[in-house]
Scaffold this motif. Structure first.
Motif, PDB file in Angstrom:
ATOM      1  N   ARG A 137     -20.006  -9.955  -1.533  1.00  7.98           N
ATOM      2  CA  ARG A 137     -20.133 -11.268  -1.254  1.00  7.98           C
ATOM      3  C   ARG A 137     -18.761 -12.076  -1.289  1.00  7.98           C
ATOM      4  N   LEU A 138     -18.243 -12.881  -0.294  1.00  9.53           N
ATOM      5  CA  LEU A 138     -17.258 -13.742  -0.654  1.00  9.53           C
ATOM      6  C   LEU A 138     -17.747 -15.090  -0.294  1.00  9.53           C
ATOM      7  N   LEU A 139     -17.566 -15.793  -1.386  1.00 12.08           N
ATOM      8  CA  LEU A 139     -18.011 -17.329  -1.594  1.00 12.08           C
ATOM      9  C   LEU A 139     -16.961 -18.196  -1.194  1.00 12.08           C
ATOM     10  N   ASP A 140     -17.012 -19.174  -0.356  1.00  6.86           N
ATOM     11  CA  ASP A 140     -16.095 -20.245   0.030  1.00  6.86           C
ATOM     12  C   ASP A 140     -16.394 -21.558  -0.832  1.00  6.86           C
ATOM     13  N   ALA A 141     -15.323 -21.787  -1.551  1.00  9.80           N
ATOM     14  CA  ALA A 141     -15.289 -23.096  -2.318  1.00  9.80           C
ATOM     15  C   ALA A 141     -13.898 -23.845  -2.046  1.00  9.80           C
ATOM     16  N   GLY A 142     -13.661 -24.231  -0.701  1.00  5.55           N
ATOM     17  CA  GLY A 142     -12.665 -24.845  -0.325  1.00  5.55           C
ATOM     18  C   GLY A 142     -11.434 -24.008  -0.626  1.00  5.55           C
ATOM     19  N   ASN A 143     -10.565 -24.524  -1.708  1.00  6.42           N
ATOM     20  CA  ASN A 143      -9.296 -24.032  -1.976  1.00  6.42           C
ATOM     21  C   ASN A 143      -9.404 -22.657  -2.748  1.00  6.42           C
ATOM     22  N   GLU A 144     -10.599 -22.597  -3.489  1.00  4.72           N
ATOM     23  CA  GLU A 144     -11.152 -21.499  -4.226  1.00  4.72           C
ATOM     24  C   GLU A 144     -11.986 -20.530  -3.640  1.00  4.72           C
ATOM     25  N   VAL A 145     -11.711 -19.311  -3.833  1.00  5.27           N
ATOM     26  CA  VAL A 145     -12.716 -18.221  -3.133  1.00  5.27           C
ATOM     27  C   VAL A 145     -13.089 -17.185  -4.333  1.00  5.27           C
ATOM     28  N   VAL A 146     -14.599 -16.893  -4.190  1.00  2.00           N
ATOM     29  CA  VAL A 146     -14.759 -16.219  -5.235  1.00  2.00           C
ATOM     30  C   VAL A 146     -15.401 -14.833  -4.538  1.00  2.00           C
ATOM     31  N   ALA A 147     -15.049 -13.534  -4.888  1.00  2.00           N
ATOM     32  CA  ALA A 147     -15.470 -12.509  -4.496  1.00  2.00           C
ATOM     33  C   ALA A 147     -16.460 -11.670  -5.576  1.00  2.00           C
ATOM     34  N   VAL A 148     -17.451 -11.289  -4.987  1.00  2.00           N
ATOM     35  CA  VAL A 148     -18.192 -10.470  -6.063  1.00  2.00           C
ATOM     36  C   VAL A 148     -18.278  -8.905  -5.371  1.00  2.00           C
ATOM     37  N   GLY A 149     -18.054  -8.176  -6.107  1.00  2.00           N
ATOM     38  CA  GLY A 149     -18.378  -6.594  -5.697  1.00  2.00           C
ATOM     39  C   GLY A 149     -18.255  -5.520  -6.838  1.00  2.00           C
ATOM     40  N   ASN A 150     -17.886  -4.293  -6.234  1.00  2.00           N
ATOM     41  CA  ASN A 150     -17.771  -3.027  -7.180  1.00  2.00           C
ATOM     42  C   ASN A 150     -16.364  -2.573  -7.086  1.00  2.00           C
ATOM     43  N   TYR A 151     -15.913  -1.791  -8.337  1.00  2.00           N
ATOM     44  CA  TYR A 151     -14.784  -0.945  -8.436  1.00  2.00           C
ATOM     45  C   TYR A 151     -15.596   0.268  -8.239  1.00  2.00           C
ATOM     46  N   THR A 152     -15.122   1.359  -7.710  1.00  2.00           N
ATOM     47  CA  THR A 152     -15.480   2.837  -7.916  1.00  2.00           C
ATOM     48  C   THR A 152     -14.368   3.604  -7.756  1.00  2.00           C
ATOM     49  N   ALA A 153     -14.256   4.707  -8.495  1.00  2.00           N
ATOM     50  CA  ALA A 153     -13.171   5.820  -8.566  1.00  2.00           C
ATOM     51  C   ALA A 153     -13.387   6.673  -9.448  1.00  2.00           C
ATOM     52  N   THR A 154     -12.868   7.748  -9.499  1.00  2.00           N
ATOM     53  CA  THR A 154     -12.595   8.828 -10.380  1.00  2.00           C
ATOM     54  C   THR A 154     -11.413   9.275 -11.129  1.00  2.00           C
TER      55      THR A 154
END
Length: 129
Positions: A72-89
Motif C-alpha cells: 500500500r502507498l498512502l498519500d498524506a500530502g507532502n508525506e507518503v507512507v508505504a507498507v510492504g514486506n522485505y524478503t531475502a536470503t
C-alpha cells in the motif's frame, strides 16, 4: 506539478525495475535517509551517494534476492507512507527473511527530503545468525 505521492511511486517503480539510478534520482542532495536501529544498515545517511554506499550496496552484498514488495502507498500530502514486506536470503547463513516494513517519506520542492524505515529488526537479525 508532480505530487509527493508520484515522486515516491517513481522510486518504487524504479525499485521494481532494479534501476538504482532511478531510485536515487528522486532524492534531494541533502536527503536524510534513516534506517532503523537494529537493522543491518542502521543510521542516518545524508545525500544519495551516502544512501547508495551505506544502504543499497551493503544490502545487495549481504543478501540474495533482497526485495521490497509494496502493498500500500498512502498519500498524506507532502508525506507518503508505504507498507510492504522485505524478503531475502542471507548469503552467509542461507536463512530467509520475510518481514513487514513501513517507510515514511517527506517530500518538498519535487524531491525526497526525508526517509525513515520501520521494520521487525528481530526477524532480520534471526536470518543473519
Amino acid at each position: 506539478m508532480t505530487t509527493a505521492y508520484e515522486i515516491v511511486k517513481a522510486h518504487y517503480d524504479a525499485n521494481e525495475r532494479k534501476d538504482i539510478e532511478g531510485m536515487l534520482a528522486v532524492l534531494a542532495d541533502d536527503v536524510q535517509w534513516t534506517e532503523m536501529d537494529g537493522f543491518p544498515c542502521r543510521g542516518t545517511y545524508v545525500g544519495p551517494k551516502a544512501v547508495l554506499e551505506n544502504v543499497f550496496i551493503p544490502l545487495g552484498g549481504a543478501w540474495d534476492d533482497y526485495t521490497f514488495t509494496l502493498e500500500r502507498l498512502l498519500d498524506a500530502g507532502n508525506e507518503v507512507v508505504a507498507v510492504g514486506n522485505y524478503t531475502a536470503t542471507h548469503k552467509k547463513t542461507g536463512k530467509a527473511m520475510n518481514v513487514r516494513v513501513v517507510h515514511v517519506w517527506g517530500v518538498s520542492d519535487g524531491k525526497v527530503r526525508r526517509f525513515e524505515q520501520f521494520t521487525d529488526t528481530l526477524r532480520v537479525a534471526e536470518a543473519m545468525s
